[in-house]
Design a protein around this motif. Structure first.
Motif, PDB file in Angstrom:
ATOM      1  N   ASP A  96      21.840  80.635  34.300  1.00  0.00           N
ATOM      2  CA  ASP A  96      22.373  82.176  34.325  1.00  0.00           C
ATOM      3  C   ASP A  96      23.534  82.239  33.619  1.00  0.00           C
ATOM      4  OD1 ASP A  96      23.676  80.558  36.585  1.00  0.00           O
ATOM      5  OD2 ASP A  96      23.561  82.176  38.233  1.00  0.00           O
ATOM      6  N   LYS A  97      23.233  81.036  33.051  1.00  0.00           N
ATOM      7  CA  LYS A  97      25.399  81.434  32.577  1.00  0.00           C
ATOM      8  C   LYS A  97      25.019  80.725  31.028  1.00  0.00           C
ATOM      9  CE  LYS A  97      29.596  78.220  32.933  1.00  0.00           C
ATOM     10  NZ  LYS A  97      30.209  77.198  34.084  1.00  0.00           N
ATOM     11  N   PRO A  98      25.505  81.730  30.094  1.00  0.00           N
ATOM     12  CA  PRO A  98      25.535  81.163  28.869  1.00  0.00           C
ATOM     13  C   PRO A  98      26.001  80.324  28.531  1.00  0.00           C
ATOM     14  CG  PRO A  98      26.354  83.372  29.405  1.00  0.00           C
ATOM     15  CD  PRO A  98      26.784  82.502  31.325  1.00  0.00           C
ATOM     16  N   VAL A  99      25.736  79.097  27.344  1.00  0.00           N
ATOM     17  CA  VAL A  99      26.035  78.245  26.597  1.00  0.00           C
ATOM     18  C   VAL A  99      26.041  78.052  25.058  1.00  0.00           C
ATOM     19  CG1 VAL A  99      24.139  77.718  25.969  1.00  0.00           C
ATOM     20  CG2 VAL A  99      25.818  76.164  26.226  1.00  0.00           C
ATOM     21  N   LYS A 100      27.180  77.894  24.456  1.00  0.00           N
ATOM     22  CA  LYS A 100      27.448  78.295  23.666  1.00  0.00           C
ATOM     23  C   LYS A 100      27.251  77.119  22.419  1.00  0.00           C
ATOM     24  CE  LYS A 100      31.896  81.087  23.823  1.00  0.00           C
ATOM     25  NZ  LYS A 100      33.010  80.766  24.068  1.00  0.00           N
ATOM     26  N   MET A 101      25.995  77.185  21.067  1.00  0.00           N
ATOM     27  CA  MET A 101      25.553  75.851  20.283  1.00  0.00           C
ATOM     28  C   MET A 101      25.940  76.369  18.975  1.00  0.00           C
ATOM     29  SD  MET A 101      22.358  74.842  22.560  1.00  0.00           S
ATOM     30  CE  MET A 101      22.244  73.646  21.123  1.00  0.00           C
TER      31      MET A 101
END
Length: 191
Positions: A96-101
């Motif tokens: 439930d936590k956004p991640v940057k890639m």
């Protein structure tokens, strides 16, 4: 999205000499953070080839002495001369936590400019994207449909489903360059 498995072993000693010894044995010192605890471990360097030396974005399935975690490779440092992996940082994925890639761009569609002899010039080969792990795309499709010679496609025209592109909408992703032969033919016809 593609998932690569990395098998690791916990590290108790975290000093320089221990790290140097690990590298000499073909292992990369690593750290996993972003979860409940920070885990220091080491993994064989050859397991990184499908993560580091590929244009594709991928998730990493970490198996650290039986403890399984889903992560992404956040950062990797190389020796400036020998290209040996000095250290790798992994970020644990939480549903439930956004991640940057950084996600690779794939171009789709038929461009009249390309059919007339133009050349596709990619200014950005990857786009920084923020999304929940379940919604992370394996590539961002950029349409060049209808692009004429000298025209470009910008970030704002990309359809982002369930993810956010972390670039200004006016940034150019790719353009159709006019070849020198066509430019000289156009200038002669204008005279």
């Amino acid at each position: 999205m593609k998932t690569v498995e990395v098998i690791g072993f916990r590290r108790e000693d975290l000093g320089k000499s221990t790290s140097k010894k690990l590298r000499a044995e073909g292992n990369a010192p690593c750290v996993l953070y972003g979860g409940e605890e920070v885990i220091h471990f080491h993994a064989p360097m050859y397991l990184f080839k499908d993560i580091v030396y590929t244009p594709e974005a991928c998730f990493v399935h970490l198996n650290i002495e039986g403890v399984e975690k889903k992560a992404i490779l956040q950062d990797v440092q190389f020796h400036p001369v020998s290209e040996v992996i000095m250290h790798a940082d992994f970020l644990e994925l939480v549903d439930d936590k956004p991640v940057k890639m950084e996600i690779p761009v794939s171009f789709v569609g038929k461009s009249p400019g390309l059919q007339m002899g133009g050349k596709l010039v990619a200014k950005l080969r990857k786009l920084k994207v923020s999304a929940l792990p379940a919604n992370m795309p394996s590539s961002v499709e950029v349409s060049v449909e209808g692009l004429d010679l000298g025209k470009s496609v910008k970030v704002g025209s990309v359809e982002a489903k369930d993810f956010e592109i972390l670039y200004n909408p006016s940034v150019t992703i790719a353009s159709i360059a006019i070849p020198r032969a066509l430019r000289s033919a156009q200038s002669k016809s204008a005279e």
